[in-house]
Design a protein around this motif. Structure first.
Motif, mmCIF file in Angstrom:
data_model
loop_
_atom_site.group_PDB
_atom_site.id
_atom_site.type_symbol
_atom_site.label_atom_id
_atom_site.label_comp_id
_atom_site.label_asym_id
_atom_site.label_seq_id
_atom_site.Cartn_x
_atom_site.Cartn_y
_atom_site.Cartn_z
ATOM 1 N N UNK A 40 33.078 13.225 -5.897
ATOM 2 C CA UNK A 40 34.109 12.512 -6.653
ATOM 3 C C UNK A 40 34.160 11.024 -6.260
ATOM 4 N N UNK A 41 33.091 10.530 -5.648
ATOM 5 C CA UNK A 41 32.981 9.133 -5.219
ATOM 6 C C UNK A 41 32.158 8.390 -6.262
ATOM 7 N N UNK A 42 32.857 7.737 -7.175
ATOM 8 C CA UNK A 42 32.197 7.057 -8.284
ATOM 9 C C UNK A 42 31.875 5.614 -7.920
ATOM 10 N N UNK A 43 30.663 5.199 -8.303
ATOM 11 C CA UNK A 43 30.208 3.841 -8.032
ATOM 12 C C UNK A 43 29.546 3.294 -9.296
ATOM 13 N N UNK A 44 29.798 2.040 -9.586
ATOM 14 C CA UNK A 44 29.117 1.327 -10.660
ATOM 15 C C UNK A 44 28.510 0.060 -10.102
ATOM 16 N N UNK A 45 27.404 -0.362 -10.677
ATOM 17 C CA UNK A 45 26.758 -1.603 -10.238
ATOM 18 C C UNK A 45 26.233 -2.343 -11.458
ATOM 19 N N UNK A 46 26.171 -3.644 -11.335
ATOM 20 C CA UNK A 46 25.566 -4.479 -12.370
ATOM 21 C C UNK A 46 24.744 -5.562 -11.692
ATOM 22 N N UNK A 63 24.072 3.856 -7.886
ATOM 23 C CA UNK A 63 24.375 2.967 -9.011
ATOM 24 C C UNK A 63 23.445 1.759 -9.028
ATOM 25 N N UNK A 64 23.175 1.184 -7.867
ATOM 26 C CA UNK A 64 22.310 0.011 -7.802
ATOM 27 C C UNK A 64 20.900 0.352 -8.290
ATOM 28 N N UNK A 65 20.387 1.504 -7.869
ATOM 29 C CA UNK A 65 19.056 1.919 -8.308
ATOM 30 C C UNK A 65 19.026 2.134 -9.811
ATOM 31 N N UNK A 66 20.087 2.700 -10.358
ATOM 32 C CA UNK A 66 20.136 2.923 -11.806
ATOM 33 C C UNK A 66 20.269 1.617 -12.579
ATOM 34 N N UNK A 67 20.997 0.644 -12.048
ATOM 35 C CA UNK A 67 21.094 -0.669 -12.700
ATOM 36 C C UNK A 67 19.725 -1.345 -12.712
ATOM 37 N N UNK A 68 19.022 -1.280 -11.595
ATOM 38 C CA UNK A 68 17.681 -1.866 -11.546
ATOM 39 C C UNK A 68 16.727 -1.125 -12.477
ATOM 40 N N UNK A 69 16.867 0.190 -12.548
ATOM 41 C CA UNK A 69 16.041 0.966 -13.470
ATOM 42 C C UNK A 69 16.296 0.595 -14.917
ATOM 43 N N UNK A 70 17.557 0.357 -15.263
ATOM 44 C CA UNK A 70 17.888 -0.085 -16.629
ATOM 45 C C UNK A 70 17.247 -1.432 -16.917
ATOM 46 N N UNK A 71 17.265 -2.326 -15.934
ATOM 47 C CA UNK A 71 16.643 -3.635 -16.108
ATOM 48 C C UNK A 71 15.139 -3.496 -16.329
ATOM 49 N N UNK A 83 32.199 -11.109 -16.368
ATOM 50 C CA UNK A 83 31.290 -10.243 -17.123
ATOM 51 C C UNK A 83 30.503 -9.310 -16.213
ATOM 52 N N UNK A 84 30.100 -9.793 -15.056
ATOM 53 C CA UNK A 84 29.371 -8.972 -14.092
ATOM 54 C C UNK A 84 30.263 -7.870 -13.539
ATOM 55 N N UNK A 85 31.487 -8.254 -13.151
ATOM 56 C CA UNK A 85 32.450 -7.282 -12.637
ATOM 57 C C UNK A 85 32.797 -6.247 -13.704
ATOM 58 N N UNK A 86 33.042 -6.684 -14.938
ATOM 59 C CA UNK A 86 33.410 -5.762 -16.016
ATOM 60 C C UNK A 86 32.293 -4.759 -16.296
ATOM 61 N N UNK A 87 31.050 -5.206 -16.252
ATOM 62 C CA UNK A 87 29.925 -4.302 -16.498
ATOM 63 C C UNK A 87 29.828 -3.239 -15.405
ATOM 64 N N UNK A 88 30.007 -3.651 -14.151
ATOM 65 C CA UNK A 88 29.949 -2.692 -13.041
ATOM 66 C C UNK A 88 31.139 -1.738 -13.078
ATOM 67 N N UNK A 89 32.321 -2.271 -13.377
ATOM 68 C CA UNK A 89 33.519 -1.426 -13.444
ATOM 69 C C UNK A 89 33.404 -0.405 -14.575
#
Length: 146
Positions: free
Chosen positions: A31-37, A62-70, A13-19
């Motif tokens: 063009x360097x896409x990153x996702x984080x969860x 991505x990490x900063x945006x994931x933390x911001x969402x939290x 679930x963690x991997x799927x959310x980041x992907x």
């Protein structure tokens, strides 16, 4: 990898959310896409994607945006696990680790034992801890506010 012989399992679930977050990344320049969860101590997941800007220093990781969402959803919480999905798809040795600023951002909500799964679109490439990525870190406990 972790100091032990085998890394802990990568939660699907963690991997799927980041992907999934990575597919929404806004990266028209590099063009360097990153996702984080990130996973909170109570099991909730929050994801984010990197977001570039024509004025390059104004982009967000991505990490900063994931933390911001939290923080936006539930306030400041302890996090216990992170997955970052990035890197070249054709090179399984290519590791997309959190930048220095994001390592410090993760430290704000995690401890040295925070698990960080570094993944490519195909799955885990490496697992480590925040203590390995950011040794001798400064965090909230240094200010006696934890």
């Amino acid at each position: 990898m972790m100091p032990s012989d085998a890394p802990p399992p990568l939660p699907e679930d963690l991997f799927a959310a980041a992907r999934q977050a990575r597919t929404n990344a806004y990266a028209p320049y590099s063009r360097f896409k990153v996702g984080a969860a990130v996973r909170t101590a109570d099991g909730r997941l929050f994801a984010g994607a990197n977001m570039e800007n024509a004025a390059y220093p104004q982009g967000q990781c991505a990490e900063a945006n994931a933390l911001g969402a939290m923080v936006s959803a539930v306030g400041g919480q302890r996090i216990i696990e992170v997955a970052v999905v990035g890197g070249r798809e054709d090179d399984p040795q290519d590791l997309c680790t959190p930048c220095g600023g994001c390592r410090q951002r993760l430290r704000e909500f995690g401890t040295e034992t925070l698990l960080i799964h570094i993944c490519g679109p195909d799955g885990r490439r490496h697992t480590t801890t925040l203590g390995v990525l950011l040794p001798l870190s400064f965090g909230p406990d240094n200010l006696d506010i934890v």
